[in-house]
Design a protein around this motif. Structure first.
Motif, PDB file in Angstrom:
ATOM      1  N   VAL A  56      62.793 -17.315 -95.932  1.00 29.17           N
ATOM      2  CA  VAL A  56      64.156 -17.701 -96.323  1.00 29.17           C
ATOM      3  C   VAL A  56      65.170 -17.132 -95.331  1.00 29.17           C
ATOM      4  N   LEU A  57      64.979 -15.897 -94.921  1.00 26.05           N
ATOM      5  CA  LEU A  57      65.900 -15.264 -93.981  1.00 26.05           C
ATOM      6  C   LEU A  57      65.904 -15.987 -92.635  1.00 26.05           C
ATOM      7  N   GLU A  58      64.735 -16.327 -92.138  1.00 25.34           N
ATOM      8  CA  GLU A  58      64.670 -17.046 -90.862  1.00 25.34           C
ATOM      9  C   GLU A  58      65.393 -18.387 -90.944  1.00 25.34           C
ATOM     10  N   GLY A  59      65.150 -19.120 -92.027  1.00 21.59           N
ATOM     11  CA  GLY A  59      65.831 -20.405 -92.194  1.00 21.59           C
ATOM     12  C   GLY A  59      67.339 -20.238 -92.269  1.00 21.59           C
ATOM     13  N   HIS A  60      67.771 -19.210 -92.983  1.00 23.76           N
ATOM     14  CA  HIS A  60      69.208 -18.960 -93.114  1.00 23.76           C
ATOM     15  C   HIS A  60      69.826 -18.613 -91.761  1.00 23.76           C
ATOM     16  N   ILE A  61      69.182 -17.729 -91.030  1.00 22.60           N
ATOM     17  CA  ILE A  61      69.711 -17.328 -89.724  1.00 22.60           C
ATOM     18  C   ILE A  61      69.790 -18.531 -88.783  1.00 22.60           C
ATOM     19  N   ARG A  62      68.731 -19.310 -88.743  1.00 16.98           N
ATOM     20  CA  ARG A  62      68.725 -20.467 -87.843  1.00 16.98           C
ATOM     21  C   ARG A  62      69.796 -21.487 -88.217  1.00 16.98           C
ATOM     22  N   GLU A  63      69.992 -21.717 -89.513  1.00 22.47           N
ATOM     23  CA  GLU A  63      70.937 -22.749 -89.941  1.00 22.47           C
ATOM     24  C   GLU A  63      72.381 -22.267 -89.990  1.00 22.47           C
ATOM     25  N   HIS A  64      72.588 -21.045 -90.462  1.00 21.22           N
ATOM     26  CA  HIS A  64      73.949 -20.582 -90.724  1.00 21.22           C
ATOM     27  C   HIS A  64      74.536 -19.655 -89.657  1.00 21.22           C
ATOM     28  N   LEU A  65      73.695 -19.099 -88.810  1.00 22.79           N
ATOM     29  CA  LEU A  65      74.213 -18.159 -87.817  1.00 22.79           C
ATOM     30  C   LEU A  65      74.029 -18.637 -86.380  1.00 22.79           C
ATOM     31  N   GLY A  66      73.478 -19.808 -86.214  1.00 22.15           N
ATOM     32  CA  GLY A  66      73.306 -20.358 -84.877  1.00 22.15           C
ATOM     33  C   GLY A  66      74.643 -20.738 -84.259  1.00 22.15           C
ATOM     34  N   PRO A  67      74.656 -20.965 -82.967  1.00 25.04           N
ATOM     35  CA  PRO A  67      75.913 -21.244 -82.265  1.00 25.04           C
ATOM     36  C   PRO A  67      76.630 -22.503 -82.729  1.00 25.04           C
ATOM     37  N   ASP A  68      75.889 -23.470 -83.253  1.00 19.43           N
ATOM     38  CA  ASP A  68      76.514 -24.726 -83.677  1.00 19.43           C
ATOM     39  C   ASP A  68      76.778 -24.792 -85.176  1.00 19.43           C
ATOM     40  N   ALA A  69      76.449 -23.728 -85.900  1.00  6.43           N
ATOM     41  CA  ALA A  69      76.518 -23.772 -87.365  1.00  6.43           C
ATOM     42  C   ALA A  69      77.954 -23.802 -87.879  1.00  6.43           C
ATOM     43  N   THR A  70      78.764 -22.863 -87.475  1.00  5.81           N
ATOM     44  CA  THR A  70      80.143 -22.765 -87.964  1.00  5.81           C
ATOM     45  C   THR A  70      80.993 -22.101 -86.900  1.00  5.81           C
ATOM     46  N   ASP A  71      82.253 -21.904 -87.245  1.00 12.21           N
ATOM     47  CA  ASP A  71      83.099 -21.200 -86.281  1.00 12.21           C
ATOM     48  C   ASP A  71      82.748 -19.712 -86.295  1.00 12.21           C
ATOM     49  N   ALA A  72      83.250 -18.988 -85.315  1.00 14.38           N
ATOM     50  CA  ALA A  72      82.899 -17.580 -85.128  1.00 14.38           C
ATOM     51  C   ALA A  72      83.270 -16.720 -86.329  1.00 14.38           C
ATOM     52  N   GLU A  73      84.408 -17.001 -86.956  1.00 15.91           N
ATOM     53  CA  GLU A  73      84.853 -16.198 -88.099  1.00 15.91           C
ATOM     54  C   GLU A  73      83.903 -16.360 -89.298  1.00 15.91           C
ATOM     55  N   GLU A  74      83.504 -17.591 -89.569  1.00 11.25           N
ATOM     56  CA  GLU A  74      82.566 -17.832 -90.668  1.00 11.25           C
ATOM     57  C   GLU A  74      81.201 -17.226 -90.370  1.00 11.25           C
ATOM     58  N   ARG A  75      80.758 -17.321 -89.117  1.00  9.65           N
ATOM     59  CA  ARG A  75      79.481 -16.713 -88.715  1.00  9.65           C
ATOM     60  C   ARG A  75      79.518 -15.214 -88.931  1.00  9.65           C
ATOM     61  N   HIS A  76      80.629 -14.588 -88.570  1.00 14.15           N
ATOM     62  CA  HIS A  76      80.764 -13.137 -88.735  1.00 14.15           C
ATOM     63  C   HIS A  76      80.690 -12.760 -90.216  1.00 14.15           C
ATOM     64  N   ALA A  77      81.378 -13.491 -91.075  1.00 11.82           N
ATOM     65  CA  ALA A  77      81.354 -13.215 -92.517  1.00 11.82           C
ATOM     66  C   ALA A  77      79.936 -13.399 -93.063  1.00 11.82           C
ATOM     67  N   ASP A  78      79.246 -14.450 -92.632  1.00 10.47           N
ATOM     68  CA  ASP A  78      77.880 -14.695 -93.082  1.00 10.47           C
ATOM     69  C   ASP A  78      76.951 -13.585 -92.596  1.00 10.47           C
ATOM     70  N   LEU A  79      77.145 -13.163 -91.364  1.00  9.71           N
ATOM     71  CA  LEU A  79      76.338 -12.075 -90.813  1.00  9.71           C
ATOM     72  C   LEU A  79      76.496 -10.808 -91.643  1.00  9.71           C
ATOM     73  N   GLU A  80      77.714 -10.495 -92.038  1.00 10.74           N
ATOM     74  CA  GLU A  80      77.952  -9.308 -92.860  1.00 10.74           C
ATOM     75  C   GLU A  80      77.233  -9.422 -94.203  1.00 10.74           C
ATOM     76  N   GLU A  81      77.218 -10.615 -94.775  1.00 10.42           N
ATOM     77  CA  GLU A  81      76.498 -10.821 -96.039  1.00 10.42           C
ATOM     78  C   GLU A  81      74.995 -10.610 -95.858  1.00 10.42           C
TER      79      GLU A  81
END
Length: 91
Positions: A56-81
């Protein structure tokens, strides 16, 4: 579509395996099985849960934290979660 939904069948298979292993552990405890058998069953449950977490973690990282997933601010918030969840999991 969420990555968890894409791999729903695989994830449910893992959860069902964990459920079976937990039931076997419960039975071993009820039947006062030898300590080594109980320890082995605990290790099996832990390994299965770790595998589920990794998938689940790998899928989440690939989908939600990849360079094309969201803008940098949203990626940062997701990373903190994710970091918060990992700290909780690794305690």
């Amino acid at each position: 579509m969420s990555h968890a939904i894409k791999s729903k069948k695989s994830l449910l298979t893992r959860v069902r395996r964990i459920k079976g292993q937990a039931e076997a552990l419960e039975k071993a405890l009820e039947n006062e099985a030898e300590c080594m058998a109980i320890l082995q069953q605990i290790a099996a449950v832990r390994g299965a849960v770790n595998g589920l977490m990794a998938e689940v973690l790998e899928g989440h990282i690939r989908e939600h934290l990849g360079p094309d997933a969201t803008d940098a601010e949203e990626r940062h918030a997701d990373l903190e979660e994710v970091v918060t969840i990992l700290r909780s999991y690794l305690k």
